[in-house]
Structures are given as C-alpha cells and as structure tokens.
Design a protein around this motif. Structure first.
Motif, PDB file in Angstrom:
ATOM      1  N   ALA A   1       0.867  40.083 -23.450  1.00  0.00           N
ATOM      2  CA  ALA A   1       1.837  41.176 -23.493  1.00  0.00           C
ATOM      3  C   ALA A   1       2.220  41.647 -22.093  1.00  0.00           C
ATOM      4  N   ASP A   2       3.445  42.171 -21.975  1.00  0.00           N
ATOM      5  CA  ASP A   2       3.881  42.765 -20.710  1.00  0.00           C
ATOM      6  C   ASP A   2       3.478  44.242 -20.677  1.00  0.00           C
ATOM      7  N   GLU A   3       3.851  44.926 -19.590  1.00  0.00           N
ATOM      8  CA  GLU A   3       3.422  46.311 -19.416  1.00  0.00           C
ATOM      9  C   GLU A   3       3.860  47.214 -20.572  1.00  0.00           C
ATOM     10  N   ARG A   4       5.119  47.103 -20.985  1.00  0.00           N
ATOM     11  CA  ARG A   4       5.604  47.952 -22.078  1.00  0.00           C
ATOM     12  C   ARG A   4       4.848  47.641 -23.369  1.00  0.00           C
ATOM     13  N   GLY A   5       4.633  46.367 -23.655  1.00  0.00           N
ATOM     14  CA  GLY A   5       3.898  45.990 -24.856  1.00  0.00           C
ATOM     15  C   GLY A   5       2.472  46.502 -24.839  1.00  0.00           C
ATOM     16  N   LEU A   6       1.838  46.451 -23.672  1.00  0.00           N
ATOM     17  CA  LEU A   6       0.456  46.918 -23.550  1.00  0.00           C
ATOM     18  C   LEU A   6       0.372  48.430 -23.714  1.00  0.00           C
ATOM     19  N   ALA A   7       1.290  49.148 -23.040  1.00  0.00           N
ATOM     20  CA  ALA A   7       1.293  50.606 -23.152  1.00  0.00           C
ATOM     21  C   ALA A   7       1.552  51.023 -24.598  1.00  0.00           C
ATOM     22  N   ALA A   8       2.517  50.380 -25.248  1.00  0.00           N
ATOM     23  CA  ALA A   8       2.834  50.720 -26.640  1.00  0.00           C
ATOM     24  C   ALA A   8       1.692  50.349 -27.576  1.00  0.00           C
TER      25      ALA A   8
ATOM     26  N   LEU B   1       8.442  55.531 -23.215  1.00  0.00           N
ATOM     27  CA  LEU B   1       8.223  54.090 -23.081  1.00  0.00           C
ATOM     28  C   LEU B   1       9.526  53.317 -22.920  1.00  0.00           C
ATOM     29  N   VAL B   2      10.626  53.894 -23.390  1.00  0.00           N
ATOM     30  CA  VAL B   2      11.916  53.228 -23.226  1.00  0.00           C
ATOM     31  C   VAL B   2      12.228  53.046 -21.749  1.00  0.00           C
ATOM     32  N   ASP B   3      11.892  54.057 -20.944  1.00  0.00           N
ATOM     33  CA  ASP B   3      12.132  53.978 -19.496  1.00  0.00           C
ATOM     34  C   ASP B   3      10.963  53.346 -18.745  1.00  0.00           C
ATOM     35  N   GLY B   4       9.865  53.107 -19.448  1.00  0.00           N
ATOM     36  CA  GLY B   4       8.723  52.421 -18.840  1.00  0.00           C
ATOM     37  C   GLY B   4       8.087  53.208 -17.710  1.00  0.00           C
ATOM     38  N   GLU B   5       7.980  52.569 -16.585  1.00  0.00           N
ATOM     39  CA  GLU B   5       7.245  53.101 -15.440  1.00  0.00           C
ATOM     40  C   GLU B   5       7.745  54.470 -14.999  1.00  0.00           C
ATOM     41  N   GLU B   6       9.033  54.694 -15.109  1.00  0.00           N
ATOM     42  CA  GLU B   6       9.648  55.919 -14.584  1.00  0.00           C
ATOM     43  C   GLU B   6       9.042  57.189 -15.165  1.00  0.00           C
TER      44      GLU B   6
ATOM     45  N   TRP C   1       6.181  57.288 -17.416  1.00  0.00           N
ATOM     46  CA  TRP C   1       4.836  57.135 -17.973  1.00  0.00           C
ATOM     47  C   TRP C   1       3.835  58.146 -17.420  1.00  0.00           C
ATOM     48  N   SER C   2       3.703  58.223 -16.117  1.00  0.00           N
ATOM     49  CA  SER C   2       2.653  59.039 -15.507  1.00  0.00           C
ATOM     50  C   SER C   2       2.800  60.528 -15.847  1.00  0.00           C
ATOM     51  N   GLY C   3       4.014  61.058 -15.730  1.00  0.00           N
ATOM     52  CA  GLY C   3       4.233  62.475 -16.005  1.00  0.00           C
ATOM     53  C   GLY C   3       4.020  62.821 -17.466  1.00  0.00           C
ATOM     54  N   ARG C   4       4.524  61.981 -18.351  1.00  0.00           N
ATOM     55  CA  ARG C   4       4.368  62.259 -19.786  1.00  0.00           C
ATOM     56  C   ARG C   4       2.912  62.104 -20.223  1.00  0.00           C
ATOM     57  N   LEU C   5       2.209  61.176 -19.591  1.00  0.00           N
ATOM     58  CA  LEU C   5       0.786  60.996 -19.886  1.00  0.00           C
ATOM     59  C   LEU C   5       0.004  62.248 -19.500  1.00  0.00           C
ATOM     60  N   ALA C   6       0.306  62.794 -18.330  1.00  0.00           N
ATOM     61  CA  ALA C   6      -0.371  64.021 -17.879  1.00  0.00           C
ATOM     62  C   ALA C   6      -0.107  65.170 -18.852  1.00  0.00           C
ATOM     63  N   GLU C   7       1.124  65.291 -19.351  1.00  0.00           N
ATOM     64  CA  GLU C   7       1.464  66.344 -20.314  1.00  0.00           C
ATOM     65  C   GLU C   7       0.688  66.170 -21.611  1.00  0.00           C
ATOM     66  N   ALA C   8       0.609  64.923 -22.098  1.00  0.00           N
ATOM     67  CA  ALA C   8      -0.116  64.664 -23.350  1.00  0.00           C
ATOM     68  C   ALA C   8      -1.595  64.989 -23.197  1.00  0.00           C
ATOM     69  N   ARG C   9      -2.162  64.637 -22.055  1.00  0.00           N
ATOM     70  CA  ARG C   9      -3.585  64.946 -21.819  1.00  0.00           C
ATOM     71  C   ARG C   9      -3.811  66.452 -21.814  1.00  0.00           C
ATOM     72  N   GLN C  10      -2.925  67.170 -21.147  1.00  0.00           N
ATOM     73  CA  GLN C  10      -3.065  68.623 -21.074  1.00  0.00           C
ATOM     74  C   GLN C  10      -2.981  69.241 -22.458  1.00  0.00           C
ATOM     75  N   THR C  11      -2.055  68.768 -23.277  1.00  0.00           N
ATOM     76  CA  THR C  11      -1.914  69.279 -24.643  1.00  0.00           C
ATOM     77  C   THR C  11      -3.161  68.991 -25.460  1.00  0.00           C
ATOM     78  N   MET C  12      -3.700  67.782 -25.312  1.00  0.00           N
ATOM     79  CA  MET C  12      -4.850  67.400 -26.128  1.00  0.00           C
ATOM     80  C   MET C  12      -6.141  68.057 -25.664  1.00  0.00           C
ATOM     81  N   GLU C  13      -6.180  68.563 -24.452  1.00  0.00           N
ATOM     82  CA  GLU C  13      -7.397  69.233 -23.978  1.00  0.00           C
ATOM     83  C   GLU C  13      -7.764  70.422 -24.843  1.00  0.00           C
ATOM     84  N   GLY C  14      -6.754  71.054 -25.456  1.00  0.00           N
ATOM     85  CA  GLY C  14      -7.025  72.202 -26.307  1.00  0.00           C
ATOM     86  C   GLY C  14      -7.407  71.840 -27.729  1.00  0.00           C
ATOM     87  N   ALA C  15      -7.397  70.554 -28.051  1.00  0.00           N
ATOM     88  CA  ALA C  15      -7.700  70.139 -29.425  1.00  0.00           C
ATOM     89  C   ALA C  15      -9.175  70.352 -29.745  1.00  0.00           C
TER      90      ALA C  15
END
Length: 194
Positions: A13-20, A47-52, A54-68
């Motif tokens: 798989a390529d990067e997008r396939g692996l991330a997805a 994921l549609v934009d890939g690398e552009e 990924w990092s920022g949205r990942l940080a947001e998801a982690r922050q949201t899940m910290e309260g779970a």
C-alpha cells in the motif's frame, strides 16, 4: 479466498492506503469508546489531501479523544491506537502503524467473538489464529474476526484500485458497516451482563 494476504496488501500500500487502513481499523473499534463516535471524521476528510492535512487533524483527534472515558483495557487499547499514529506522512511509519492497528483490531474483535465452538482458546492459540488470518488462512477464526479480516482486506483492495476521494468514501462505508456490527455486539453483551 483473497488473491493476496492482508500482510501482502499492507506491504504494497501507498501512504494514503496505509493511513486509511490504520484509520479504518481504529474507526471500527470506536464503539468501545461509545462517546467518541465522530472523533475521526475530520481525519477521514483530510485523507483526500493526504500529507497537507494529516498532522494537524491527527493532533485535533488526539486532543478530542484525551477526554474520552476509558473504562477497561479494550477502550484503553483503542485510544493507544490513535496515540501511536505517526505525525509524519511517510510510508515506513504509516506501514508500521497500519500493521499494528490491523493486529489490534483483530484482537479486539476476538475478545467479543464466541469462537466457532464457543470455547475460549488459549492466548498462544489466539496469536496463532490471528497470524494465520493475516497470512491468508482464516479457517479457525470466529465470525467477528473473520468479518473484521474481510473488511481490512476489502478496504486495502478498494484503495489500491480507486482514485482519491471515491476510494476513501467506499472505504469509510465499509468501516461504518463494521462499526455498526461491533456496536451491536457491545450493546448486546452489556444487556446480558446487567
């Protein structure tokens, strides 16, 4: 029987396939963190934009899940799956993460799987069954593990064949179906334990 094993598909798989693929495994396990059903939607969209994005949205998801709320080992493992996601958009770390998420998702589904005969196998047998599943031999897997394996393979095949947003939409649909299955199983088990 698929022409390629799950491990082969991850290896190719390529990067997008692996991330997805990693994200889809995590997404299907979210019913174990019941209050966090939509936390990954921005990551899917990014994921549609890939690398552009990924990092920022990942940080947001982690922050949201910290309260779970993490009530048990399974819920903690789901949160760890997101915590282990690499911030860098590079094939090697994404492949390692996708591979780890694949194993974790299969293991979590096994915990809710009665197994073919209703008997709980020994830990060494579980490792062997999951390893054989990922290598293309799911003969001893219970129905939940077999379904999760099928979805993992289907998503990687979709992403290998489809372009951009179309493939991601199909992958998300497959993942959402798997999430509904696990949510129903978790709900049924909770009712039985009352």
């Amino acid at each position: 029987m698929p022409s390629k094993s799950l491990r082969d598909l991850i290896a190719q798989a390529d990067e997008r396939g692996l991330a997805a693929s990693g994200l889809a495994c995590l997404d299907r396990c979210l019913p174990l963190l019941a209050s966090e059903a939509d936390v990954l939607r921005p990551l899917w969209a990014g994921l549609v934009d890939g690398e552009e994005d990924w990092s920022g949205r990942l940080a947001e998801a982690r922050q949201t899940m910290e309260g779970a709320a993490v009530d048990d080992e399974a819920a903690a493992l789901v949160r760890q799956m997101l915590g282990a996601a690499p911030s860098e958009w590079e094939a090697d770390p994404l492949r390692e993460w996708a591979d780890d998420c694949s194993v974790a998702a299969l293991e979590l589904h096994h915990r809710f799987d009665a197994g073919p005969g209703g008997d709980e196998p020994a830990a060494a047998d579980v490792v062997d069954v999951l390893k054989r599943c990922r290598e293309g031999e799911p003969d001893r897997a219970g129905p939940l593990v077999a379904g999760e394996l099928r979805r993992q393979i289907q998503i990687l095949e979709i992403l290998a064949d489809a372009e951009g947003g179309v493939g991601l939409r199909q992958a998300l649909d497959v993942s959402t179906e798997g999430q509904r299955v696990l949510r129903a199983v978790v709900s049924r088990r909770a009712r039985v334990q009352r």
